[in-house]
Structure formats: C-alpha cells, structure tokens
Scaffold this active site. Structure first.
Site, short mmCIF file in Angstrom:
data_model
loop_
_atom_site.label_atom_id
_atom_site.label_comp_id
_atom_site.label_asym_id
_atom_site.label_seq_id
_atom_site.Cartn_x
_atom_site.Cartn_y
_atom_site.Cartn_z
N GLU A 62 0.82 -1.21 0.00
CA GLU A 62 0.00 0.00 0.00
C GLU A 62 0.86 1.28 0.00
OE1 GLU A 62 -3.14 -0.46 -0.62
OE2 GLU A 62 -3.49 1.70 -0.58
N HIS A 82 3.72 1.76 -1.55
CA HIS A 82 4.09 2.05 -2.94
C HIS A 82 2.90 2.65 -3.70
CE1 HIS A 82 7.09 -1.35 -2.28
NE2 HIS A 82 7.86 -0.39 -2.74
N LYS A 134 10.23 7.09 4.01
CA LYS A 134 10.69 5.92 4.78
C LYS A 134 12.20 5.75 4.59
CE LYS A 134 10.50 1.36 6.07
NZ LYS A 134 11.54 0.81 5.24
N ASP A 135 12.67 5.96 3.36
CA ASP A 135 14.11 5.92 3.08
C ASP A 135 14.60 7.38 3.07
OD1 ASP A 135 14.55 2.98 2.42
OD2 ASP A 135 12.86 3.48 1.15
N LEU A 145 5.35 0.28 6.41
CA LEU A 145 5.25 -0.79 5.40
C LEU A 145 6.58 -0.88 4.65
CD1 LEU A 145 1.67 -0.71 3.87
CD2 LEU A 145 2.48 -1.57 6.06
O1 PAF Z 1 13.86 2.54 -2.54
C1 PAF Z 1 13.98 1.64 -3.41
O2 PAF Z 1 13.09 0.80 -3.61
C2 PAF Z 1 15.23 1.59 -4.25
O3 PAF Z 1 16.33 2.02 -3.51
C3 PAF Z 1 15.11 2.40 -5.56
C4 PAF Z 1 14.88 3.86 -5.29
C5 PAF Z 1 13.96 1.84 -6.40
C6 PAF Z 1 16.41 2.26 -6.37
O4 PAF Z 1 16.66 0.95 -6.72
#
Ligand code: PAF
Length: 279
Positions: free
Chosen positions: A31, A33, A146-147, A181
């Site tokens: 969800e 994404h 999240k990242d 998530l």
């Molecule tokens: O965050 C992610 O899923 C990956 O690091 C990304 C940005 C798709 C790069 O491979």
C-alpha cells in the site's frame, strides 16, 4: 497499462511526454508504494513506475537473491492505480555490460547512517536512479520518506547535476500498529511481526525525550538502543539528526529549534528494518 522491458520501447512510448511523473521501485508492492503512485498522479501525467531489483545497491551479504519478486501481482496493482507504463527491464537490459561509470554521493552524506552499515549502497542507488531518469526523462519523481537518507541524497544529486527532475517526498505509510510498510516485512515470522512496531514506538520515545530536552541527545539515543537490544533486537543506529543535512545537531541547533529527525536501523532476527520520525 503497458509493460515495457526495453529501453528503446520505453523511449518510443514516452517520446514527446513533458510531464511524466515517475516512481522507481524494486517491486513486491504494498500500500505504501501505491500511495506513491497516487501522489505521482497529482504531480504529473502520465505516471510511469519501474520495477527493478538493483544488484548494484546490495552488498555481498545482503538479501539480493531472496528479495521478494512478484511481477505479475505488482503489475495488476499498478494497472488498478492507473499507471500508464510499467518499466520492468531485465538486468541484461539495464546493465548489458559491467556498470563502470557510477554516480558517487559525497562521503559526508553517503557514508553515514545507512551508508556506514551498507557500504556502496548509495552509489548503487544514485547510479540506477541516474540511469532510470535517463530512460524515463521524468519531470517529477516520487520517493518515500521511509528511506529518508535516500530521498535527501537523490534530491541533492538531481540539484547538483542539474537534472530536470523535481523530487517529491511522500509520507511513510504505516500499518495500524505503527509498523512502516516495507517489502522486507514479508521476511518476519508471526512473532517478529508482533514485535516489529516496537521500532516505531522507540522512535516516538526518542522524539518525546528530545522535545522535553531533559536529557542530552546522546543519552536519549543510547537508552533507545539499549531498550531495543533488551527486547532482542540488534540495533545498527538510532540517531537524531538535522533534517536538512542529516548532521548531528549541536547545542546552538537545539537552542534555535532547528528541525530534527530521528533515524533508526535495527535487525529483528534476520530481518533488517529501517524507520524514521520527524521530530
Ligand atoms: O527505494 C527503493 O526501492 C530503491 O532504492 C530504488 C529507489 C527503487 C532504487 O533501486
């Protein structure tokens, strides 16, 4: 929705598009994404998503081989979200020869936090994102908070390399119990899944303690690490940083009310989880 696997077909399909909004992913979509796809739609048209498990950003002991892959189910989800093109190249298509030209983030940002525990990770991310941007030519690209460090590094990279792509950050999508998530949550056993929200609770405790200002930040971080460890986690870091450069705040920053974020990475069993919270 068109599923495209070759760079040439992608370029044909997108030629003349000036407002493309792009969401790069590694698949195993949840969800969180899908919320990025919805945000992308607000910022551009058409929406293009990619699915590519990028070997360059995995270390030798990382989970590249066992990273969950579910292209068919992912494609159905993206089609339901009104995504126009799913770009899902093979490794041979994206890396037909060894990828010797790389995009290296600066040491200060690239080697701290995630970069310290996953050497080469941000080099791999910056390289694949640059290559993806060169294929998709997006006006806007959406990345999850999240990242957090990845979002900042990609944003700085596009600015410093004068890439014509605006980077939009999306809020983290959480389960009802607070767990952020992540595709890697699928590695958790039932017992670990019950325990996993403790990471987010721990971030909230850190944020509360920083707000009250009663304890030095180093002590707040240490006690958060200890309390997770006591519950059976192996924390890599729990660290309070300034939002704008991810450096540690000094007394003047705290005095001035500089916006802060607390970032954490910890292993629960064999699963490494990351999360963060803006304070
Ligand atoms: O965050 C992610 O899923 C990956 O690091 C990304 C940005 C798709 C790069 O491979």
């Amino acid at each position: 929705m068109k599923i495209i696997t070759s760079i040439e077909d992608l370029r044909d399909q997108l030629s003349g598009q000036l407002r493309t909004a792009f969401v790069p992913t590694m698949g195993s979509l949840h969800e969180g994404h899908l919320s990025l796809m919805r945000l992308a739609r607000k910022h551009g048209d058409p929406v293009v998503a990619s699915i590519f498990v990028n070997r360059l950003q995995f270390g030798p002991n990382d989970d590249f081989e066992r990273y969950p892959r579910s292209l068919e189910a992912d494609a159905e989800k993206l089609a339901r979200e009104g995504v126009y093109v799913l770009f899902a190249p093979s490794e041979k298509e994206l890396y037909p020869e060894p990828q010797e030209y790389r995009v290296q983030p600066p040491d200060n940002l690239g080697n701290m936090l995630e970069g310290e525990f996953r050497p080469g990770f941000f080099n791999g991310v910056c390289t694949v994102i640059t290559k993806m941007f060169s294929c998709v030519q997006p006006r806007v690209a959406v990345f999850g908070k999240k990242d957090y460090q990845q979002l900042m590094i990609v944003r700085n990279m596009t600015r410093q390399l004068a890439m014509p792509t605006e980077i939009v950050g999306a809020e983290t999508w959480r389960a009802d119990d607070g767990l952020a998530l992540s595709s890697r949550n699928s590695y958790l056993s039932a017992a670990e899944r019950d325990e996993a929200p403790a990471l987010f609770h721990c971030l909230n405790t850190v944020a509360d303690n920083v707000r009250t200002g009663r304890l030095p930040i180093a002590e707040v971080e240490r006690s958060a690490m200890a309390s997770l460890a006591q519950r059976g986690w192996k924390p890599d870091y729990i660290s309070v940083r300034k939002r704008h450069d991810l450096l540690a705040p000094d007394a003047a920053d705290l005095e001035a009310g500089t916006p802060l974020v607390v970032l954490a990475a910890a292993r629960l069993g064999t699963t490494r989880l990351i999360d963060n919270l803006e304070i």
